[in-house]
Design an enzyme around this catalytic site. Structure first.
Site, PDB file in Angstrom:
ATOM      1  N   LYS A 255     -13.428  25.994  14.365  1.00  0.00           N
ATOM      2  CA  LYS A 255     -13.072  24.850  15.480  1.00  0.00           C
ATOM      3  C   LYS A 255     -14.226  25.324  16.327  1.00  0.00           C
ATOM      4  O   LYS A 255     -14.281  26.391  17.002  1.00  0.00           O
ATOM      5  CB  LYS A 255     -11.774  24.853  16.188  1.00  0.00           C
TER       6      LYS A 255
ATOM      7  N   CYS B 296     -12.209  27.477  23.024  1.00  0.00           N
ATOM      8  CA  CYS B 296     -11.519  27.151  24.295  1.00  0.00           C
ATOM      9  C   CYS B 296     -12.422  27.476  25.338  1.00  0.00           C
ATOM     10  O   CYS B 296     -12.977  28.681  25.554  1.00  0.00           O
ATOM     11  CB  CYS B 296     -10.359  28.036  24.438  1.00  0.00           C
TER      12      CYS B 296
ATOM     13  N   LYS C 291      -0.537  25.202  18.246  1.00  0.00           N
ATOM     14  CA  LYS C 291      -1.119  25.528  19.455  1.00  0.00           C
ATOM     15  C   LYS C 291      -1.512  27.045  19.051  1.00  0.00           C
ATOM     16  O   LYS C 291      -1.010  27.765  18.345  1.00  0.00           O
ATOM     17  CB  LYS C 291      -0.010  25.488  20.229  1.00  0.00           C
TER      18      LYS C 291
HETATM   19  C1  FMN Z   1      -3.620  20.838  27.084  1.00  0.00           C
HETATM   20  C2  FMN Z   1      -4.444  21.159  26.165  1.00  0.00           C
HETATM   21  C3  FMN Z   1      -4.187  22.203  25.526  1.00  0.00           C
HETATM   22  C4  FMN Z   1      -4.894  22.553  24.509  1.00  0.00           C
HETATM   23  N1  FMN Z   1      -4.863  23.987  23.719  1.00  0.00           N
HETATM   24  C5  FMN Z   1      -5.677  24.080  22.620  1.00  0.00           C
HETATM   25  C6  FMN Z   1      -5.281  25.273  21.947  1.00  0.00           C
HETATM   26  O1  FMN Z   1      -4.478  26.196  22.144  1.00  0.00           O
HETATM   27  N2  FMN Z   1      -6.114  25.548  20.988  1.00  0.00           N
HETATM   28  C7  FMN Z   1      -7.244  24.814  20.570  1.00  0.00           C
HETATM   29  O2  FMN Z   1      -7.990  24.982  19.565  1.00  0.00           O
HETATM   30  N3  FMN Z   1      -7.385  23.497  21.200  1.00  0.00           N
HETATM   31  C8  FMN Z   1      -6.649  23.352  22.308  1.00  0.00           C
HETATM   32  N4  FMN Z   1      -6.968  22.155  22.868  1.00  0.00           N
HETATM   33  C9  FMN Z   1      -7.780  21.286  22.599  1.00  0.00           C
HETATM   34  C10 FMN Z   1      -7.416  20.243  21.770  1.00  0.00           C
HETATM   35  O3  FMN Z   1      -6.876  20.507  20.469  1.00  0.00           O
HETATM   36  C11 FMN Z   1      -8.669  19.147  21.342  1.00  0.00           C
HETATM   37  O4  FMN Z   1      -9.686  19.685  20.617  1.00  0.00           O
HETATM   38  C12 FMN Z   1      -9.275  18.397  22.611  1.00  0.00           C
HETATM   39  O5  FMN Z   1      -8.054  18.112  23.600  1.00  0.00           O
HETATM   40  C13 FMN Z   1     -10.052  17.237  22.010  1.00  0.00           C
HETATM   41  O6  FMN Z   1      -9.226  16.286  21.427  1.00  0.00           O
HETATM   42  P1  FMN Z   1      -8.402  14.967  22.439  1.00  0.00           P
HETATM   43  O7  FMN Z   1      -9.535  14.009  23.031  1.00  0.00           O
HETATM   44  O8  FMN Z   1      -7.571  14.293  21.202  1.00  0.00           O
HETATM   45  O9  FMN Z   1      -7.556  15.707  23.200  1.00  0.00           O
HETATM   46  C14 FMN Z   1      -6.187  21.988  23.948  1.00  0.00           C
HETATM   47  C15 FMN Z   1      -6.086  20.467  24.913  1.00  0.00           C
HETATM   48  C16 FMN Z   1      -5.376  20.106  25.812  1.00  0.00           C
HETATM   49  C17 FMN Z   1      -5.532  18.753  26.448  1.00  0.00           C
END
Ligand code: FMN
Ligand code: SF4
Ligand code: SF4
Length: 417
Positions: free
Chosen positions: A185, A147, A54
């Site tokens: 990213k 983000c 995270k």
């Molecule tokens: C609750 C939540 C918190 C997230 N926090 C971060 C983060 O701290 N850093 C980051 O690079 N991406 C963060 N993401 C994005 C995820 O790493 C990912 O890129 C995004 O959710 C898409 O993938 P998924 O469809 O598998 O969730 C977060 C996503 C969610 C749902």
């Protein structure tokens, strides 16, 4: 290929990406499932190939989460298909993560542990953070330029990923500070993600990760007319993730894979081995997963691994790298798509028809009037069918399928199957 040898041994699901060797392509994305060292340990024990922590920020940067900060979109059967969050980055400090990275790498040397980092646009902040993670023993850094909530208001997060110049400048700073592979990213909330990927590649990035969440507003409470999720009646634009964003993720990964030579981590809506294969086919070397792990738990790794191995055996795929990017190479402009090729609707399983009339309504209200009912029997007039495929998509019983290819000869269409 020697089929016997593939069948005798289990399929090799290991991958190499940007200098990192993963025992399998399934990585927990930077998010709540990696917000605690013990979560990461548990995931590694259960078989995940790697984890992106995270996002870690400098201790001086103050953050404060709100509640609630999640929302879901459900389909008509009540299944969660999309997820919104406006959560900020890790609340744990750098010392916590330095200790945990050191310890976890000692306990699980074969697993890949990536530190996601984010800082204000200052050389000193990025360098310090990158250097701390390198000294702790992280295998790679992932720069969070993506983000879409909270952070962009402060000029960071997706505000960086939306500026090719700033993204390239920070990539260069970090590359010069450390000897680790640097993954950038990217955010999908841009007009041209391939252009940003090219700039960070030129600045020295070792790999690209995409996508972070898609900016969204989940809904409105019909009683209070407050936007959702509501924090004391107010909301903010959040990040959309989960199954519903997979088509956006696939599009972005294909565009990046076709634009740069770098390896790509595919992210967005992966929850099954089939999703992973799709990402690999459009150019990803490995996949990262967040929402599916949040909604269904780390145990999804077992069916994903088993399914991936059987698919590779069935298709006689020796290494996942052998299928990487095959679908991306088949992306072309709309102008280039063949006008010689055509498809037509036909009744593939007429016995299964329940006469729900969905196809009839679709073709007569939104297509070309090629479907009629004789009594309770559906009939398709091939000469009127334009091949749009709507009827086959609305049919709940897979009674209607598309027959292809038909080839145009002058104005006539001839089916050659
Ligand atoms: C609750 C939540 C918190 C997230 N926090 C971060 C983060 O701290 N850093 C980051 O690079 N991406 C963060 N993401 C994005 C995820 O790493 C990912 O890129 C995004 O959710 C898409 O993938 P998924 O469809 O598998 O969730 C977060 C996503 C969610 C749902
Ligand atoms: S493919 Fe389109 S035009 Fe042809 S029958 Fe179906 S809905 Fe009608
Ligand atoms: S949509 Fe399918 S099941 Fe419904 S009437 Fe048409 S063919 Fe039959």
């Amino acid at each position: 290929m020697d089929t016997d040898s593939i069948n005798r041994n289990e399929a090799d699901v290991s991958v190499t990406i940007g200098g990192l060797h993963l025992e399998n392509p399934f990585i927990l994305a930077s998010a709540p499932p990696t917000s605690d060292g013990n979560f990461i340990r548990k995931a590694f024990q259960m078989g995940w190939g790697g984890a992106v922590i995270k996002t870690i920020k400098p201790d001086e940067m103050e953050i404060s989460d709100v509640s609630p900060r999640f929302g879901v979109l459900k389909d008509k059967q009540g299944q969660n298909i999309g997820f919104e969050n406006f959560e900020l980055v890790s609340k744990k400090n750098c010392d916590y993560w330095v200790e945990e990275i050191r310890a976890i790498k000692k306990e699980y040397p074969a697993k890949v542990l990536i530190a996601s980092i984010m800082a204000d646009v200052s050389l000193k902040s990025w360098k310090n953070l990158a250097f701390k993670m390198e000294r702790a023993g992280a295998d790679a850094l992932e720069l969070n330029f993506s983000c879409p909530h909270g952070m962009p208001e402060k000029g960071i997060g997706s505000a960086i990923g939306q500026s090719a110049e700033i993204a390239a400048m920070i990539t260069k700073w970090v590359k010069e500070a450390v000897n680790l592979p640097v993954i950038v990213k990217l955010t999908p909330n841009v007009t041209d993600i391939a252009a940003i990927a090219r700039q960070v590649a030129a600045a020295g990035a070792d790999a690209i990760a995409a996508i972070n969440t898609v900016q969204c507003l989940m809904g409105v409470d019909l009683d209070t007319l407050s936007p959702l999720p509501a924090v004391n009646g107010y909301s903010t634009y959040g990040g959309y993730s989960g199954y519903a964003v997979k088509p956006v993720g696939l599009r972005c990964v294909a565009q990046i894979a076709n634009a740069v030579e770098l390896p790509v981590y595919g992210i967005g809506g992966v929850g099954t081995w089939q999703d992973a294969i799709e990402y690999i086919a459009v150019g990803a070397s490995a996949v990262q997963i967040c929402t599916a792990a949040m909604l269904e738990g780390f145990q999804i790794i077992q069916p994903m691994l088993a399914g991936l191995k059987s698919y590779m055996q069935e298709k006689e795929i020796k290494k996942l790298a052998d299928i990487c990017g095959i679908a991306a190479k088949k992306m072309t402009s709309h102008t280039n798509l063949s006008r010689e090729y055509a498809a037509k609707a036909f009744l593939a399983n007429p016995a299964e028809c329940t006469f729900c009339r969905k196809c009839l309504v679709a073709c007569n209200e939104s297509a070309y009037g090629a479907i009629q009912a004789r009594g309770r029997q559906i009939q398709i007039d091939e000469s009127k069918c334009d091949g749009c495929s709507l009827c086959s998509l609305v049919c709940p019983k897979q009674v209607i399928k598309m027959k292809a290819p038909y080839y145009r000869q002058g104005q006539e269409l001839r089916n050659i199957v």
